[in-house]
Design an enzyme around this catalytic site. Structure first.
Site, short mmCIF file in Angstrom:
data_model
loop_
_atom_site.label_atom_id
_atom_site.label_comp_id
_atom_site.label_asym_id
_atom_site.label_seq_id
_atom_site.Cartn_x
_atom_site.Cartn_y
_atom_site.Cartn_z
N HIS A 1 0.77 -1.24 0.00
CA HIS A 1 0.00 0.00 0.00
C HIS A 1 0.81 1.29 0.00
O HIS A 1 0.25 2.37 -0.24
CB HIS A 1 -0.95 0.01 1.20
CG HIS A 1 -2.31 0.56 0.87
ND1 HIS A 1 -2.49 1.69 0.09
CD2 HIS A 1 -3.56 0.16 1.21
CE1 HIS A 1 -3.78 1.94 -0.03
NE2 HIS A 1 -4.45 1.03 0.65
N TYR B 1 -13.51 4.80 10.42
CA TYR B 1 -12.70 5.37 9.33
C TYR B 1 -13.27 4.89 8.00
O TYR B 1 -13.54 3.70 7.84
CB TYR B 1 -11.27 4.85 9.52
CG TYR B 1 -10.23 5.29 8.52
CD1 TYR B 1 -9.22 6.18 8.92
CD2 TYR B 1 -10.19 4.81 7.21
CE1 TYR B 1 -8.22 6.58 8.02
CE2 TYR B 1 -9.19 5.21 6.32
CZ TYR B 1 -8.22 6.09 6.73
OH TYR B 1 -7.23 6.48 5.84
N SER C 1 -12.18 5.42 3.91
CA SER C 1 -11.21 6.11 3.06
C SER C 1 -11.90 6.70 1.84
O SER C 1 -12.87 6.16 1.33
CB SER C 1 -10.09 5.16 2.65
OG SER C 1 -10.63 4.10 1.90
N THR D 1 -5.35 10.03 -0.05
CA THR D 1 -6.69 9.75 0.46
C THR D 1 -6.99 10.75 1.57
O THR D 1 -6.08 11.38 2.11
CB THR D 1 -6.79 8.33 1.07
OG1 THR D 1 -5.81 8.20 2.09
CG2 THR D 1 -6.60 7.25 0.02
#
Length: 639
Positions: free
Chosen positions: A353, A467, A469, A480
């Site tokens: 990532h 959360y 994104s 993001t």
């Protein structure tokens, strides 16, 4: 493949397509990611804290926030703005965000890497492991060549495709200079997206280093890395003239690898990429000192990693486990991505990532799926080329001393124990989806997020940090932003459904859902426009620490720590190519929720560790969705 230009002498198309607008045409003129106003950030931060705190806690957090806003926060904000003005070629989040990922010492697998699995090929006879591996590899190489030649269609978000996604618009816009081309697209309600991450899709690896890893890319390398049964193989897929190998030759080499009956190595190297990053950095140093430099160079520079698994997929849970972590012996988690294909032709991508976000990987998947299913390079009738694969394919051998063997054994024990403790569960809610929700004028994403809040309240009787994104790829070097779906609105609505059902009429419940939808819509729009608060506060904290300042009190508030301990971490995607996606929980007592809202169903994939019960959470999500849909349909619901 008629209509394709750019054939090599071999007759196989070298490119996916030839866009008349060059790939990077808009990149220069993309708008810059705005640094939000400090007062807006503080206001949004307090709005997100409100549902998580009692009155006393909130008062304390509010005081700290206002003191920060008037004092050290103001100074840091001004420094950040000045720094941003001096770096107009990028965005204020780029440096801190890369650093956040690359300095993290936790293993990448389960903590950062995510997966997306492909839908099966609509033609069932093409879901054979060798055929699909060949076709997807060829399509991936075509993607790479199309991108590098500047022929890949630019990534554009069309709000009004009838006007902007047309040949005539493209013919006009290509003559508009790059320095102002974005404005031309903007005039017709089209938003070009940042494509600066795409080059890292290929020939790239995250290298473990002490304290901070490095991203490494070698665009000159022409070979593919293939893992099977824990063994490593490489062969060239591009010739010296830059042309792709004939698909029948790629097929021959992959067949050779699938037929190789070499035993699995006693100490599979892949496990090292599942280790703590500092531990792996030291072990990598020993590998290099032990005469493995050339072999590691081949692994690091390979175009990508193709992982061929020797078993079929049993069900969706098995699919998720296979694609999210699988057997570490047959993965190289540090590669920008692993393309995984199992015995029955089920395919998926596991990606690292730090180099990029879902947008680039999803575009790659969409193109590879479309190309490999609509214009496959080989068919079930195709014969592999009669080439000497034993000469073309090189099996990599690694020299291991006792310390390295012990390191691999330890990594395997840790990995096996972590995977053992991970639960993956999923549901499909079949009683409605996007179509019904839009008809009722509520946001489909808001409804899914409301269900996650309602479910957690039902199961654990609390509202916790959540959360979601959101991509900021509409800006130059955007990454993001966080949407904070837990709000005073979702809390009020959830409590009405879970605790006070008898007190509310169906109409009142409908109004509560509409309120949540409106507020969530606003948060989503703000985040996509770079007007969230998380990245801004993160960058101010990063700036304070990089200047050697004492961490401001604002950041030492327990409430700040709690808000960033994301118990419910969520991410959504909808694509014709993707069957399902998911990721691990970001905290040990959290849930990782991958979800998609389709036209007439909603899918949800939840990961958890023993501290939480994912199966029960999913049952609560199902009940919440059922209740919300019934209320929207005007039905009376029972508790």
């Amino acid at each position: 493949a008629p209509g394709r230009r750019g054939y090599s002498g071999a007759g196989a198309a070298e490119f996916l397509h030839r866009s008349i607008v060059p790939t990077m045409h808009y990149q220069k003129s993309l708008p810059r990611l705005p640094v939000p106003k400090l007062e807006d950030t503080i206001k949004r931060y307090l709005n997100a804290q409100k549902p998580l705190l009692n009155d006393d806690q909130f008062r304390k957090t509010e005081e700290l926030a206002h003191a920060f806003e008037k004092g050290i926060g103001r100074e840091l904000h001004e420094q950040l703005v000045a720094q941003d003005n001096q770096n107009k070629h990028t965005s204020y989040i780029t440096g801190p965000w890369f650093d956040m990922y690359l300095k993290a010492r936790e293993p990448v697998v389960l903590n950062f890497n995510a997966f997306m699995s492909f839908n099966p090929d609509p033609k069932s006879e093409y879901n054979d492991q060798l055929i699909r591996a060949t076709n997807m590899t060829v399509s991936a190489i075509r993607f790479m060549k199309t991108f590098r030649a500047g022929y890949l269609e630019p990534e554009v978000f069309h709000l009004n495709p009838e006007k902007s996604d047309t040949e005539i618009f493209k013919k006009i816009i290509r003559f508009v200079p790059s320095s102002i081309s974005w404005f031309g697209a903007y005039m017709v309600n089209a938003y070009p997206l940042d494509m600066s991450q795409y080059f890292r899709l290929f020939n790239s690896t995250r290298l473990p280093k002490l304290n901070k890893d490095e991203l490494y890319t070698d665009e000159k390398a022409k070979h593919l890395l293939v893992l099977r049964n824990g063994n490593f193989y490489v062969f060239d897929v591009i010739d010296r003239d830059g042309n792709m190998l004939k698909p029948s030759e790629i097929q021959a080499h992959l067949k050779y690898i699938l037929n190789d009956n070499s035993p699995a190595p006693a100490f599979p190297l892949g496990y090292l990429t599942s280790e703590n990053r500092d531990t792996w950095a030291l072990l990598r140093k020993s590998l290099l000192e032990n005469g493995n430099e050339e072999a590691l160079q081949k692994v690091d520079s390979a175009m990508f990693c193709l992982s061929l698994d020797d078993f079929p997929i049993k069900d969706f849970v098995h699919l998720s486990h296979t694609m999210l972590h699988g057997d570490a012996a047959n993965r190289w988690y540090d590669k920008s991505f692993n393309l995984i294909i199992t015995k029955d032709g089920t395919a998926g991508i596991n990606f690292e990532h730090s180099w990029g976000d879902g947008v680039a990987v999803l575009r790659f998947q969409n193109e590879v799926f479309k190309d490999s299913t609509k214009t496959p390079a080989i068919s079930p009738q195709s014969q592999p080329a009669s080439v000497d694969s034993s000469r073309a394919v090189q099996k990599l051998d690694f020299k291991l001393n006792d310390a390295l063997k012990a390191g691999i054994t330890k990594a395997k024990q840790k990995f096996d124990a972590t995977v053992e403790s991970l639960s993956l569960n999923m549901i499909q809610f079949q009683e409605g989806g996007k179509e019904l929700l839009k008809q009722k004028k509520v946001s489909p994403d808001a409804v899914a997020q409301l269900a996650f809040q309602m479910a957690f309240l039902r199961q654990y009787d609390q509202t916790v940090a959540t959360y979601e994104s959101c991509s900021t790829a509409a800006f130059k070097h955007g990454r993001t932003e966080t949407i904070r779906p837990a709000s005073v609105h979702t809390k009020k609505c959830s409590e009405a459904f879970v605790k006070e059902l008898s007190k509310h009429s169906t109409e009142e419940l409908q109004n509560l859902i509409v309120e949540c939808s409106k507020y969530h819509g606003r948060l989503t729009k703000e985040a996509a426009m770079g007007q969230g608060f998380d990245r801004h506060l993160f960058s101010l904290r990063y700036l304070a620490l990089s200047k050697g300042l004492a961490l401001p009190d604002f950041y030492q508030d327990q409430a700040y720590a709690r808000l960033n301990h994301n118990i419910i971490s969520t991410s959504t995607l909808v694509s014709p190519a993707v069957q399902l996606g998911g990721f691990g929980p970001v905290v040990s007592d959290g849930f990782g929720v991958g979800y998609q809202v389709q036209d007439d169903w909603i899918g949800c994939n939840v990961s958890s560790y023993p501290a939480r019960n994912g199966q029960e959470y999913l049952q609560c999500i199902y009940k919440s969705l059922e209740d919300i849909f019934n209320v929207l349909k005007g039905k009376k619901i029972g508790s």
